[in-house]
Write a protein that holds these residues in place. Sequence first.
Motif, PDB file in Angstrom:
ATOM      1  N   TYR A  42       0.786  -1.227   0.000  1.00 51.26           N
ATOM      2  CA  TYR A  42       0.000   0.000   0.000  1.00 51.26           C
ATOM      3  C   TYR A  42       0.823   1.286   0.000  1.00 51.26           C
ATOM      4  O   TYR A  42       0.270   2.355  -0.269  1.00 51.26           O
ATOM      5  N   SER A  62      -2.268   7.111   5.799  1.00 53.34           N
ATOM      6  CA  SER A  62      -3.660   7.345   6.181  1.00 53.34           C
ATOM      7  C   SER A  62      -4.228   6.180   6.983  1.00 53.34           C
ATOM      8  O   SER A  62      -3.764   5.036   6.882  1.00 53.34           O
ATOM      9  N   LEU A  63      -5.266   6.479   7.758  1.00 53.74           N
ATOM     10  CA  LEU A  63      -5.940   5.435   8.526  1.00 53.74           C
ATOM     11  C   LEU A  63      -6.571   4.394   7.613  1.00 53.74           C
ATOM     12  O   LEU A  63      -6.641   3.214   7.970  1.00 53.74           O
ATOM     13  N   ASP A  64      -7.038   4.809   6.437  1.00 51.28           N
ATOM     14  CA  ASP A  64      -7.619   3.842   5.505  1.00 51.28           C
ATOM     15  C   ASP A  64      -6.600   2.777   5.116  1.00 51.28           C
ATOM     16  O   ASP A  64      -6.913   1.579   5.065  1.00 51.28           O
ATOM     17  N   VAL A  65      -5.380   3.204   4.848  1.00 54.76           N
ATOM     18  CA  VAL A  65      -4.317   2.259   4.486  1.00 54.76           C
ATOM     19  C   VAL A  65      -3.958   1.377   5.671  1.00 54.76           C
ATOM     20  O   VAL A  65      -3.801   0.159   5.530  1.00 54.76           O
ATOM     21  N   ASP A  67      -5.847   0.572   8.141  1.00 54.77           N
ATOM     22  CA  ASP A  67      -6.952  -0.360   8.371  1.00 54.77           C
ATOM     23  C   ASP A  67      -6.884  -1.543   7.406  1.00 54.77           C
ATOM     24  O   ASP A  67      -7.172  -2.681   7.796  1.00 54.77           O
ATOM     25  N   LYS A  68      -6.527  -1.287   6.175  1.00 54.03           N
ATOM     26  CA  LYS A  68      -6.393  -2.385   5.202  1.00 54.03           C
ATOM     27  C   LYS A  68      -5.299  -3.359   5.632  1.00 54.03           C
ATOM     28  O   LYS A  68      -5.475  -4.583   5.574  1.00 54.03           O
ATOM     29  N   ASN A  71      -6.508  -5.331   8.620  1.00 60.03           N
ATOM     30  CA  ASN A  71      -7.458  -6.374   8.239  1.00 60.03           C
ATOM     31  C   ASN A  71      -6.753  -7.580   7.630  1.00 60.03           C
ATOM     32  O   ASN A  71      -7.157  -8.725   7.857  1.00 60.03           O
ATOM     33  N   TYR A 122      -0.614   1.084  14.342  1.00 65.53           N
ATOM     34  CA  TYR A 122      -1.246   2.300  14.855  1.00 65.53           C
ATOM     35  C   TYR A 122      -0.318   3.094  15.769  1.00 65.53           C
ATOM     36  O   TYR A 122      -0.749   3.774  16.703  1.00 65.53           O
ATOM     37  N   LYS A 237     -10.247  -1.344  16.248  1.00 61.59           N
ATOM     38  CA  LYS A 237     -11.094  -0.142  16.244  1.00 61.59           C
ATOM     39  C   LYS A 237     -10.657   0.837  17.324  1.00 61.59           C
ATOM     40  O   LYS A 237     -10.607   2.057  17.087  1.00 61.59           O
ATOM     41  N   THR A 245      -2.455   7.885  16.437  1.00 60.19           N
ATOM     42  CA  THR A 245      -2.610   7.705  14.994  1.00 60.19           C
ATOM     43  C   THR A 245      -2.662   9.029  14.250  1.00 60.19           C
ATOM     44  O   THR A 245      -2.669   9.037  13.020  1.00 60.19           O
TER      45      THR A 245
END
Length: 286
Positions: A42, A62-65, A67-68, A71, A122, A237, A245
């Motif tokens: 990523y 980013s937090l989106d990255v 989070d991926k 996961n 994080y 979460k 973060t």
Amino acid sequence: MNQGEAGENPESRFSAVLVGAARLPGVRIHRETYLRKALSRYCTEDEISRAVAETPAAAGISLDVLDKAANDSIRYETAKASALSAAAGLPGVFALPATVPADMAQYFGHMLRISQKLAYLYSWPDLFSDGDDVDDATKAVLTLFFGVMFGTQSANAAVGRVAGLMAEQVAKKLPQKALTQGVVYPIVKKVAAYIGVEMSKQTFAKSVSKAIPVVGAALSGGLTFATYRPMAKRLQKHLASLELTKPAHRVPDGQAADGREDSAPVPPGQRGADATASPVREEAQG
């Protein structure tokens, strides 16, 4: 601490299991190696290098990255823990005295693995130093992480407090005093006692699920899958919501306090890379 005392006292029992799981082969995650693998799909090499030298937040990831990547790791650890639990259920009732403790140990070992992975993504610092010993601050913060996974609100609040202290001080180490002597410490003890009681319930459930040969494998693996993933997601979460973060709390001196790039970033080399946590290297998946 002797085994009798650990068995009678839920807090001591959990602490003994935690330390024992931390000494299992492959449980300790090498921070740099893990971050490089987890972020390689990523992020650019420059972003990864800065994430390793400082934190993913300081690298502007980013937090989106994150989070991926988190996961990905949750899926991997869930599948691995479930498969091992299923294998432990194959022999049936006659092997319970051996298979149930072994299954509990690997289950907590995988909880430790995902706790470290999520912490590093994080923007928490190295949790382990070299050697077999687990220092009191690390044991305390891992206890709180487990408390979050088990759904205790006091653990959520305590983890948030510790993260806030680190963000305020731009610290690259755990706040030893707060975790071992200060206001957080009584919460650590209460959380450990609570998890010790929950462990007894899980041990009973796993014993029942493994009682029938072969069928027990499906039941045991299914029970692990049903509990492990939601617990890991709960920790993910919570860690993703904390101050650590946010790049504004991790920028070097001279950059804008609100996180804007009003001045040139300080190269990672000027900050120095984090010391690696352990000689154990991460396996094939981020």
